[in-house]
Write a protein that holds these residues in place. Structure first.
Motif, PDB file in Angstrom:
ATOM      1  N   THR A   1      -1.013  -5.594   5.497  1.00 55.40           N
ATOM      2  CA  THR A   1      -2.057  -4.931   4.713  1.00 55.40           C
ATOM      3  C   THR A   1      -3.334  -5.752   4.814  1.00 55.40           C
ATOM      4  O   THR A   1      -3.340  -6.942   4.487  1.00 55.40           O
ATOM      5  CB  THR A   1      -1.641  -4.796   3.240  1.00 55.40           C
TER       6      THR A   1
ATOM      7  N   ASP B   1      -8.936  -4.414   3.082  1.00 50.36           N
ATOM      8  CA  ASP B   1      -9.362  -3.150   2.490  1.00 50.36           C
ATOM      9  C   ASP B   1      -8.192  -2.312   1.982  1.00 50.36           C
ATOM     10  O   ASP B   1      -8.378  -1.167   1.570  1.00 50.36           O
ATOM     11  CB  ASP B   1     -10.161  -2.335   3.525  1.00 50.36           C
TER      12      ASP B   1
ATOM     13  N   LYS C   1      -5.698  -1.293   3.860  1.00 47.11           N
ATOM     14  CA  LYS C   1      -5.160  -0.459   4.930  1.00 47.11           C
ATOM     15  C   LYS C   1      -3.925  -1.122   5.518  1.00 47.11           C
ATOM     16  O   LYS C   1      -3.922  -2.326   5.804  1.00 47.11           O
ATOM     17  CB  LYS C   1      -6.209  -0.250   6.016  1.00 47.11           C
ATOM     18  N   GLU C   2      -2.894  -0.339   5.726  1.00 51.88           N
ATOM     19  CA  GLU C   2      -1.627  -0.868   6.220  1.00 51.88           C
ATOM     20  C   GLU C   2      -1.514  -0.686   7.734  1.00 51.88           C
ATOM     21  O   GLU C   2      -1.882   0.354   8.276  1.00 51.88           O
ATOM     22  CB  GLU C   2      -0.457  -0.171   5.528  1.00 51.88           C
ATOM     23  N   HIS C   3      -0.989  -1.704   8.382  1.00 47.31           N
ATOM     24  CA  HIS C   3      -0.771  -1.696   9.824  1.00 47.31           C
ATOM     25  C   HIS C   3       0.686  -2.086  10.073  1.00 47.31           C
ATOM     26  O   HIS C   3       1.244  -2.928   9.367  1.00 47.31           O
ATOM     27  CB  HIS C   3      -1.707  -2.684  10.529  1.00 47.31           C
TER      28      HIS C   3
ATOM     29  N   ASP D   1      -1.014   2.548  12.235  1.00 41.68           N
ATOM     30  CA  ASP D   1      -1.928   2.270  11.122  1.00 41.68           C
ATOM     31  C   ASP D   1      -1.817   3.368  10.102  1.00 41.68           C
ATOM     32  O   ASP D   1      -1.596   4.522  10.436  1.00 41.68           O
ATOM     33  CB  ASP D   1      -3.386   2.181  11.602  1.00 41.68           C
ATOM     34  N   SER D   2      -1.964   2.980   8.844  1.00 44.04           N
ATOM     35  CA  SER D   2      -2.037   3.958   7.767  1.00 44.04           C
ATOM     36  C   SER D   2      -2.969   3.465   6.697  1.00 44.04           C
ATOM     37  O   SER D   2      -3.055   2.257   6.443  1.00 44.04           O
ATOM     38  CB  SER D   2      -0.645   4.228   7.169  1.00 44.04           C
ATOM     39  N   THR D   3      -3.699   4.377   6.091  1.00 45.34           N
ATOM     40  CA  THR D   3      -4.666   4.004   5.084  1.00 45.34           C
ATOM     41  C   THR D   3      -3.984   3.882   3.733  1.00 45.34           C
ATOM     42  O   THR D   3      -3.297   4.808   3.288  1.00 45.34           O
ATOM     43  CB  THR D   3      -5.788   5.041   4.985  1.00 45.34           C
TER      44      THR D   3
ATOM     45  N   ALA E   1      -7.345   0.590  -2.389  1.00 44.14           N
ATOM     46  CA  ALA E   1      -8.062  -0.402  -1.593  1.00 44.14           C
ATOM     47  C   ALA E   1      -8.079  -1.756  -2.274  1.00 44.14           C
ATOM     48  O   ALA E   1      -8.348  -2.771  -1.630  1.00 44.14           O
ATOM     49  CB  ALA E   1      -9.500   0.072  -1.351  1.00 44.14           C
TER      50      ALA E   1
END
Length: 243
Positions: A211, A214, A216-218, A233-235, A239
């Motif tokens: 994470t 911001d 955002k998860e990767h 990737d996932s948002t 945040a």
């Protein structure tokens, strides 16, 4: 006045003595000597009765039963799980170069380590030593990086374990500052390397979730030594989850 004869006196005296003896015998029957009682009292006093039987019985049961059984049972059950066959270490670092985006790498050999270090000439000596000492015959090494907006950020390893023959790592870029902390406003790269060392042959599968600052998860997953790494990737929905 008539005086009793000697024969009469002797007969009266004998009768009185017989009567007195009978009274004494009755008193003895009603009040026996407590010191000459039955063997029950002597048995209790000498400790040969119920007290010894109970005491010996309890000691034998505790010494030869429960203690031996519990101790052997625990020893047989412990130390045979898969989690005891691997040890996991992680090392955090920070470097001044700024990464364009988070990175996740499964370093599979000494050559991978050399290439990884060659791209990071600003990395500290402790991190270099940590990755250099990895024995890839028994270990799996994963390297993660993400950006941070100030010097108080670090890449925290929130989970690192072996699950279903896969090294699972979860990490997040987090702000470790407090209201009393003065953080230098400088863009940096924060990183972590995670090493799993096995007693037997190491597993080859790796699953990583990172994470960024911001929220955002990767993700990254590797299935075998010859397989290509896959990333996604996932948002994140929040945040601020990295604070």
């Amino acid at each position: 006045m008539t005086h009793p004869s000697r024969r009469t006196l002797l007969g009266s005296t004998a009768g009185l003595l017989a009567l007195t003896a009978g009274c004494i015998a009755d008193e003895d029957d009603d009040d026996p000597d407590p010191g000459s009682g039955s063997g029950n009292n002597s048995g209790d006093e000498n400790g040969n009765g119920d007290e010894n039987s109970t005491e010996n019985g309890e000691e034998d049961e505790n010494d030869n039963g429960e203690d031996d059984g519990d101790g052997n049972g625990d020893d047989d059950d412990d130390g045979n799980t898969g989690s005891d066959d691997v040890s996991i270490d992680d090392h955090q670092y920070q470097r001044p170069a700024v990464s364009d985006k988070p990175s996740m790498e499964h370093l599979r050999s000494s050559d991978d380590v050399e290439d990884w270090l060659a791209d990071r000439d600003d990395i500290d000596d402790d991190t270099t030593e940590f990755v250099d000492e990895t024995d890839f015959d028994e270990s799996v090494l994963v390297a993660l990086e993400a950006g941070g907006p100030n010097l108080c950020y670090e890449l925290a390893v929130e989970r690192a374990e072996v699950e279903d023959d896969t090294v699972v790592v979860e990490a997040a870029a987090v702000d470790e500052s407090t209201p009393e902390t003065a953080c230098g406003e400088q863009e940096v790269t924060v990183g972590a390397v995670v090493r799993a060392t096995f007693d037997d042959d190491p597993v080859t599968d790796v699953s990583v979730a990172l994470t960024d600052r911001d929220g955002k998860e990767h993700g990254m997953a590797t299935a075998s030594d010859s397989a290509s790494d896959s990333a996604s990737d996932s948002t994140g929905s929040d945040a601020d989850s990295n604070n």
